[in-house]
Design a protein around this motif. Structure first.
Motif, PDB file in Angstrom:
ATOM      1  N   GLU A 113     -20.341  55.440  38.329  1.00  6.38           N
ATOM      2  CA  GLU A 113     -21.236  55.938  37.283  1.00  6.38           C
ATOM      3  C   GLU A 113     -22.394  54.975  37.038  1.00  6.38           C
ATOM      4  OE1 GLU A 113     -18.528  56.532  34.070  1.00  6.38           O
ATOM      5  OE2 GLU A 113     -17.688  58.370  34.927  1.00  6.38           O
ATOM      6  N   ARG A 114     -22.137  53.668  37.091  1.00  5.60           N
ATOM      7  CA  ARG A 114     -23.235  52.705  36.941  1.00  5.60           C
ATOM      8  C   ARG A 114     -24.195  52.797  38.134  1.00  5.60           C
ATOM      9  NH1 ARG A 114     -24.750  52.723  33.134  1.00  5.60           N
ATOM     10  NH2 ARG A 114     -23.381  54.483  32.875  1.00  5.60           N
ATOM     11  N   LEU A 115     -23.651  53.006  39.313  1.00  9.64           N
ATOM     12  CA  LEU A 115     -24.507  53.160  40.487  1.00  9.64           C
ATOM     13  C   LEU A 115     -25.370  54.410  40.363  1.00  9.64           C
ATOM     14  CD1 LEU A 115     -21.989  52.255  43.347  1.00  9.64           C
ATOM     15  CD2 LEU A 115     -23.968  50.912  42.627  1.00  9.64           C
ATOM     16  N   ALA A 116     -24.781  55.490  39.917  1.00  8.07           N
ATOM     17  CA  ALA A 116     -25.530  56.738  39.784  1.00  8.07           C
ATOM     18  C   ALA A 116     -26.611  56.620  38.714  1.00  8.07           C
ATOM     19  CB  ALA A 116     -24.577  57.882  39.452  1.00  8.07           C
ATOM     20  N   ALA A 117     -26.314  55.891  37.651  1.00  4.07           N
ATOM     21  CA  ALA A 117     -27.246  55.795  36.526  1.00  4.07           C
ATOM     22  C   ALA A 117     -28.362  54.789  36.772  1.00  4.07           C
ATOM     23  CB  ALA A 117     -26.487  55.430  35.255  1.00  4.07           C
ATOM     24  N   THR A 118     -28.042  53.690  37.458  1.00  4.17           N
ATOM     25  CA  THR A 118     -28.998  52.582  37.551  1.00  4.17           C
ATOM     26  C   THR A 118     -29.301  52.139  38.973  1.00  4.17           C
ATOM     27  OG1 THR A 118     -27.380  50.761  37.471  1.00  4.17           O
ATOM     28  CG2 THR A 118     -28.022  51.748  35.368  1.00  4.17           C
ATOM     29  N   GLY A 119     -28.564  52.624  39.953  1.00  2.77           N
ATOM     30  CA  GLY A 119     -28.774  52.220  41.336  1.00  2.77           C
ATOM     31  C   GLY A 119     -28.050  50.950  41.723  1.00  2.77           C
ATOM     32  N   ARG A 120     -27.356  50.335  40.776  1.00  3.37           N
ATOM     33  CA  ARG A 120     -26.572  49.135  41.067  1.00  3.37           C
ATOM     34  C   ARG A 120     -25.476  48.988  40.030  1.00  3.37           C
ATOM     35  NH1 ARG A 120     -28.747  44.104  38.455  1.00  3.37           N
ATOM     36  NH2 ARG A 120     -30.235  44.789  36.865  1.00  3.37           N
ATOM     37  N   ALA A 121     -24.514  48.131  40.326  1.00  2.00           N
ATOM     38  CA  ALA A 121     -23.443  47.818  39.378  1.00  2.00           C
ATOM     39  C   ALA A 121     -23.151  46.325  39.467  1.00  2.00           C
ATOM     40  CB  ALA A 121     -22.180  48.623  39.683  1.00  2.00           C
ATOM     41  N   VAL A 122     -22.971  45.707  38.303  1.00  2.00           N
ATOM     42  CA  VAL A 122     -22.627  44.283  38.231  1.00  2.00           C
ATOM     43  C   VAL A 122     -21.309  44.170  37.470  1.00  2.00           C
ATOM     44  CG1 VAL A 122     -23.366  41.970  37.569  1.00  2.00           C
ATOM     45  CG2 VAL A 122     -25.089  43.720  38.137  1.00  2.00           C
ATOM     46  N   VAL A 123     -20.254  43.820  38.187  1.00  2.00           N
ATOM     47  CA  VAL A 123     -18.933  43.670  37.573  1.00  2.00           C
ATOM     48  C   VAL A 123     -18.730  42.201  37.229  1.00  2.00           C
ATOM     49  CG1 VAL A 123     -16.442  43.991  37.851  1.00  2.00           C
ATOM     50  CG2 VAL A 123     -18.039  45.600  38.934  1.00  2.00           C
ATOM     51  N   ILE A 124     -18.559  41.921  35.945  1.00  3.29           N
ATOM     52  CA  ILE A 124     -18.256  40.559  35.495  1.00  3.29           C
ATOM     53  C   ILE A 124     -16.826  40.561  34.978  1.00  3.29           C
ATOM     54  CG2 ILE A 124     -18.860  38.680  33.931  1.00  3.29           C
ATOM     55  CD1 ILE A 124     -21.721  39.711  33.942  1.00  3.29           C
ATOM     56  N   ASP A 125     -15.987  39.857  35.683  1.00  2.00           N
ATOM     57  CA  ASP A 125     -14.551  39.804  35.429  1.00  2.00           C
ATOM     58  C   ASP A 125     -14.286  38.683  34.424  1.00  2.00           C
ATOM     59  OD1 ASP A 125     -12.399  41.265  36.335  1.00  2.00           O
ATOM     60  OD2 ASP A 125     -11.939  39.936  38.003  1.00  2.00           O
ATOM     61  N   VAL A 126     -13.687  38.986  33.279  1.00  2.00           N
ATOM     62  CA  VAL A 126     -13.530  38.002  32.202  1.00  2.00           C
ATOM     63  C   VAL A 126     -12.065  37.565  32.124  1.00  2.00           C
ATOM     64  CG1 VAL A 126     -13.927  37.506  29.770  1.00  2.00           C
ATOM     65  CG2 VAL A 126     -15.415  39.132  30.972  1.00  2.00           C
ATOM     66  N   HIS A 127     -11.828  36.281  32.383  1.00  3.93           N
ATOM     67  CA  HIS A 127     -10.482  35.717  32.442  1.00  3.93           C
ATOM     68  C   HIS A 127     -10.426  34.388  31.693  1.00  3.93           C
ATOM     69  CE1 HIS A 127      -8.723  38.214  35.775  1.00  3.93           C
ATOM     70  NE2 HIS A 127     -10.008  38.395  36.047  1.00  3.93           N
ATOM     71  N   SER A 128      -9.197  33.861  31.583  1.00  5.76           N
ATOM     72  CA  SER A 128      -9.007  32.484  31.158  1.00  5.76           C
ATOM     73  C   SER A 128      -7.878  31.874  31.969  1.00  5.76           C
ATOM     74  CB  SER A 128      -8.702  32.397  29.656  1.00  5.76           C
ATOM     75  OG  SER A 128      -7.395  32.890  29.373  1.00  5.76           O
ATOM     76  N   TYR A 129      -7.763  30.545  31.903  1.00  2.44           N
ATOM     77  CA  TYR A 129      -6.675  29.884  32.640  1.00  2.44           C
ATOM     78  C   TYR A 129      -6.229  28.632  31.890  1.00  2.44           C
ATOM     79  CZ  TYR A 129      -9.940  26.359  34.610  1.00  2.44           C
ATOM     80  OH  TYR A 129     -10.836  25.328  34.789  1.00  2.44           O
ATOM     81  N   PRO A 130      -4.969  28.226  32.083  1.00  2.00           N
ATOM     82  CA  PRO A 130      -4.440  27.104  31.306  1.00  2.00           C
ATOM     83  C   PRO A 130      -5.028  25.767  31.725  1.00  2.00           C
ATOM     84  CG  PRO A 130      -2.827  27.833  32.912  1.00  2.00           C
ATOM     85  CD  PRO A 130      -3.943  28.834  32.952  1.00  2.00           C
ATOM     86  N   THR A 131      -5.037  24.835  30.784  1.00  2.00           N
ATOM     87  CA  THR A 131      -5.585  23.518  31.054  1.00  2.00           C
ATOM     88  C   THR A 131      -4.799  22.802  32.151  1.00  2.00           C
ATOM     89  OG1 THR A 131      -6.274  23.391  28.745  1.00  2.00           O
ATOM     90  CG2 THR A 131      -6.224  21.327  29.983  1.00  2.00           C
TER      91      THR A 131
END
Length: 265
Positions: free
Chosen positions: A140-158
């Motif tokens: 849907e992002r490709l159809a709407a804007t011609g591109r898609a940027v997926v930003i994966d949001v995570h955390s990890y232990p110290t």
């Protein structure tokens, strides 16, 4: 009552950015809980270690700060149900520690489910619908804007947990996970610049790679992707404790990244 599996939260119609939050939840449906061998106290401890706590709040706060609101795809179930970022035929090194699409071992390599476990029912019920919905969201992002940027949001232990396969590398305040096909240099540099205010920023250590739906993976350069891993002592009390005031600074940095790569900066 069975909790929702996931939500696609709308952003601006002309935004190509999709914030993906796969590991923030602790919810486990009752019928899935019966297949887990941990008692309630041990399960709560495991959830403290395995959950990327408050990353859904981080994405929500960042979205509210942007000039061009991104779309958000948020997993509402714990990764102990299924891990949507694994492949059903996950490479041998993750299966070796019991962490394929359906985990059989804990973060401390203790039994989580009886082995051999039949992953099929959970994959069919949870993993496949999630993957299909993410594929649609990217399309849907490709159809709407011609591109898609997926930003994966995570955390990890110290400190490394026993399940981690690569424990000897740097553990910066912000780790950027990249893919050689889907992470262009300008996306990496935009993230470095945005998160520089939050401490040291490293690349692909302790975790590398990023999430792209299989339909687009390795074949569609219109889909770019980056994994943002926040070291937990940078914003919360470990393990599983409350978020601190530094979450706001991280949200502002993530918002800057979204606006830069989305074209609103």
């Amino acid at each position: 009552m069975t909790p929702r599996s996931f939500d696609l939260l709308p952003g601006a119609a002309d935004s190509p950015v999709l914030l993906h939050v796969p590991h923030a939840a602790r919810a486990i449906p009752d019928d899935v809980r019966t297949g887990i061998v941990l008692d309630d106290a041990a399960l709560a401890r495991e959830l403290d270690h395995i959950t990327d706590a408050h990353t859904d709040t981080l994405a929500e706060q960042a979205a509210a700060l942007t000039g061009q609101r991104p779309w958000r795809f948020v997993n509402r179930l714990s990764r102990l149900v299924v891990d949507p970022e694994r492949f059903p035929d996950e490479r041998e090194e993750m299966l070796a520690v019991g962490m394929g699409a359906v985990y059989t071992r804990t973060t401390h390599r203790e039994p989580l489910r009886p082995e051999p476990a039949d992953a099929g029912p959970l994959v069919g019920r949870y993993f496949e619908p999630y993957a299909e919905a993410m594929t649609r969201a990217v399309a849907e992002r490709l159809a709407a804007t011609g591109r898609a940027v997926v930003i994966d949001v995570h955390s990890y232990p110290t400190k490394p947990l026993p399940y981690e396969l690569h424990q000897d590398g740097p553990r910066p305040a912000v780790c950027l996970g990249t893919d050689p096909f889907h992470t262009p240099p300008e996306l990496t540099e935009a993230a470095r610049a945005a998160f520089a205010r939050c401490g040291d920023v490293g690349l692909d250590s302790p975790f590398s790679g990023t999430y792209v739906p299989l339909a687009h993976y390795g074949v569609d350069r219109r889909v770019s992707a980056l994994m943002v891993e926040i070291r937990r002592d940078a914003y919360m009390t470990e393990p599983g404790g409350p978020a601190g005031p530094d979450l706001e600074q991280l949200a502002a940095a993530l918002a800057e990244l979204v606006d830069t790569v989305g074209g609103a900066a």
